[in-house]
Design an enzyme around this catalytic site. Sequence first.
Site, PDB file in Angstrom:
ATOM      1  N   TYR A 132     -19.469 -10.074   1.910  1.00 15.72           N
ATOM      2  CA  TYR A 132     -19.384  -8.667   1.501  1.00 15.72           C
ATOM      3  C   TYR A 132     -20.725  -8.027   1.857  1.00 15.72           C
ATOM      4  O   TYR A 132     -21.764  -8.392   1.298  1.00 15.72           O
ATOM      5  CB  TYR A 132     -19.117  -8.607   0.008  1.00 15.72           C
ATOM      6  CG  TYR A 132     -18.908  -7.248  -0.610  1.00 15.72           C
ATOM      7  CD1 TYR A 132     -17.626  -6.776  -0.863  1.00 15.72           C
ATOM      8  CD2 TYR A 132     -19.979  -6.442  -0.984  1.00 15.72           C
ATOM      9  CE1 TYR A 132     -17.420  -5.547  -1.470  1.00 15.72           C
ATOM     10  CE2 TYR A 132     -19.783  -5.207  -1.576  1.00 15.72           C
ATOM     11  CZ  TYR A 132     -18.505  -4.762  -1.827  1.00 15.72           C
ATOM     12  OH  TYR A 132     -18.308  -3.536  -2.418  1.00 15.72           O
ATOM     13  N   GLU A 185       0.805  -1.229   0.000  1.00 17.99           N
ATOM     14  CA  GLU A 185       0.000   0.000   0.000  1.00 17.99           C
ATOM     15  C   GLU A 185       0.839   1.281   0.000  1.00 17.99           C
ATOM     16  O   GLU A 185       0.484   2.273   0.640  1.00 17.99           O
ATOM     17  CB  GLU A 185      -0.979  -0.012   1.179  1.00 17.99           C
ATOM     18  CG  GLU A 185      -1.937  -1.196   1.126  1.00 17.99           C
ATOM     19  CD  GLU A 185      -3.106  -1.096   2.086  1.00 17.99           C
ATOM     20  OE1 GLU A 185      -3.435   0.041   2.490  1.00 17.99           O
ATOM     21  OE2 GLU A 185      -3.685  -2.142   2.427  1.00 17.99           O
ATOM     22  N   GLY A 186       1.961   1.247  -0.700  1.00 16.65           N
ATOM     23  CA  GLY A 186       2.788   2.442  -0.823  1.00 16.65           C
ATOM     24  C   GLY A 186       3.612   2.782   0.386  1.00 16.65           C
ATOM     25  O   GLY A 186       4.300   3.810   0.411  1.00 16.65           O
ATOM     26  N   ALA A 187       3.604   1.938   1.408  1.00 13.95           N
ATOM     27  CA  ALA A 187       4.315   2.252   2.652  1.00 13.95           C
ATOM     28  C   ALA A 187       5.825   2.124   2.519  1.00 13.95           C
ATOM     29  O   ALA A 187       6.580   2.769   3.256  1.00 13.95           O
ATOM     30  CB  ALA A 187       3.826   1.346   3.780  1.00 13.95           C
ATOM     31  N   PHE A 188       6.301   1.294   1.585  1.00 10.68           N
ATOM     32  CA  PHE A 188       7.737   1.086   1.432  1.00 10.68           C
ATOM     33  C   PHE A 188       8.316   1.820   0.229  1.00 10.68           C
ATOM     34  O   PHE A 188       9.528   1.883   0.064  1.00 10.68           O
ATOM     35  CB  PHE A 188       8.040  -0.408   1.280  1.00 10.68           C
ATOM     36  CG  PHE A 188       7.563  -1.242   2.439  1.00 10.68           C
ATOM     37  CD1 PHE A 188       7.681  -0.780   3.739  1.00 10.68           C
ATOM     38  CD2 PHE A 188       6.980  -2.480   2.223  1.00 10.68           C
ATOM     39  CE1 PHE A 188       7.234  -1.538   4.806  1.00 10.68           C
ATOM     40  CE2 PHE A 188       6.538  -3.252   3.287  1.00 10.68           C
ATOM     41  CZ  PHE A 188       6.663  -2.778   4.586  1.00 10.68           C
ATOM     42  N   GLY A 189       7.472   2.345  -0.627  1.00 10.18           N
ATOM     43  CA  GLY A 189       7.930   3.031  -1.821  1.00 10.18           C
ATOM     44  C   GLY A 189       6.863   3.024  -2.900  1.00 10.18           C
ATOM     45  O   GLY A 189       5.685   2.784  -2.613  1.00 10.18           O
ATOM     46  N   VAL A 190       7.283   3.259  -4.129  1.00  8.27           N
ATOM     47  CA  VAL A 190       6.356   3.413  -5.248  1.00  8.27           C
ATOM     48  C   VAL A 190       6.517   2.253  -6.226  1.00  8.27           C
ATOM     49  O   VAL A 190       7.621   2.012  -6.734  1.00  8.27           O
ATOM     50  CB  VAL A 190       6.600   4.744  -5.989  1.00  8.27           C
ATOM     51  CG1 VAL A 190       5.597   4.922  -7.126  1.00  8.27           C
ATOM     52  CG2 VAL A 190       6.526   5.923  -5.017  1.00  8.27           C
TER      53      VAL A 190
END
Length: 601
Positions: A493, A288-293
């Site tokens: 769901y 989810e973008g926490a470590f980079g792109v």
Amino acid sequence: MSNENVRKLDIYGWGSNPPDFLVKTVSSLRDQLVKALSGLKHEGSGSSVVVPIPDVDKIVLPVPKFTVDKTEAIYSFLSQDKKERMRHSYGKSAADFLRVLMVSCSILHFIYFEDFDSCPDYVAFPKDEQEIEELLRYCEKNKVAMYTYGGGTSVVGGVDSSFCKRFYKGVIMCSLERLNRILCVDEESQCVTVEANVTGPQLNQELKTKYHGRWTFRHYPQSYEFASIGGMVSTRNGGHYATQMTRIDHFVQSATLITPRLGKIETPKIPSSGSGLDMNRALICGSEGAFGVVTKVTLKLMKTPKFSQTVRIEFKEENNAVNCVREIVQSGLHPTQCRLISPMEAWLNRVTKSANTFVLLLGFESHILSDFQALFDCCKTIVQKYHGIGLTQQHLTNDKKLMTKRKTKTITKMKKKRKKKMEADALRYGIFGETFETVVTWTSFKALNNAIHACVKQHFHNFNDKKNASEKAPFHLLTYRFTHCYVDGCAPYYTLLVHYKRKEKESAKAYCKRVLNDWTLLKTKLNECIVNNNGAATHHHAVGVDHRKAYWEEIGHRNVQVLQALKHYLDPNWICNPGVLIPLPKENIDIHSSLPISSKL
């Protein structure tokens, strides 16, 4: 191939201008939902607007909190454009829609930024990996938070920067819309390499045009039309298949991640390595973008299915329906579609004429197999065991059809697009609709399902215990369906529909705030309820900000510490999507204790 004409999502709702069918349908949709929410008693017609459409021209944003010098390498691809900053402020959950509507409802002639608190200072539009690395270096040097923005379809606060702004000098939203090239197709290995912001429709159109539709990217999330493939990978979203290849990571062969500390990290292009940890899943899928792109992804393609067959099976009792689905999934037949729909949801979606019948949609598809009779015969024994009605020889013959890729894609896309567009516009007419989901073992499903229904019922039962005791609880309806099924469990769901009436003399802004606060409180209770009853924080909606504390409770504090250590190593200044997925050190959250799950508001 690069597509410079990729459609962009509006600031409010899904898509650009709503089609005529939507404008004409919203009023009738409202009447149908009100009828359902009031115990199937008609409350009368009418289509008076509860909340006005956001007026972008009247929204005034402040200047950015920091200035980027013209000599900086990133200056050439930064934007301060008001519409771009607003478009990159929120995702597409019902709560996000309410926040945007609150801005448009101000009694002032001009609306100021204090209501649009998730707006970034700048939006960056890098065209390649080098410019992304430059952007990361700038943000590290200047203590600026950077959030990654793909298709903009997050429904869990994945691009919400409002709560972390106090820890940083400012926020830059990194839009990947210029990284939209299809780089190469490996015909022999049946793989394709794409840049992160390529969408499913764009990729499938390319495969159809240049390769005569021999292969397809057979993954249809509900956000299919707009979601980027990089975003799908980062959030591990769910797609078309109800069994087996249910999530995007089943299609990922390799990926590229740009991190602040180590720069480019690439996973090998190997079909299924047994060498140690799977770095795709350990580091990239679900990060989810926490470590980079994420900048590039190599995907496994599927042969385009030519044949499809689906039948509808009805059940009178829930236990029979659930057990039938469980046995079919555990039989090893691997149906493409295996979706159990609760009675009211089936009725609202016109799957059945009765609001008392559980419906199972069971289907198979294949590139070469045109006759599914033997597979349905195997299912028939199980269906009869649990008193299911509908799986007959005549039914099978009438439902069998040749399926073309174009038809399948169009139907799937339009149905999902129509539903999401209606959700946003129905909100303006007083119908709040939101979904939440989880995954749980078959053993725990009944207890979890009962607990969720009890939680919602209790929440609205206590409505009159609030400050205004004379206020009536709103009519509400909770439905569910199985979106995905596994040998060991299912993914229910849920859809919650609530008819919030606007009070006399209540401003539109106050109305939106009241609805948002009530949903925030209920969402907190539901997160606690799901985790406490052995459910996952999410199955395919991602963690984002909305589910992060439930996620920490799910995996335990030791695993949270592992994620924090990895985050600190790859992103030592915590500039990438801060607060998403992993707690910030400055938040001072005690991850050792069993925390109550609190709202982000």
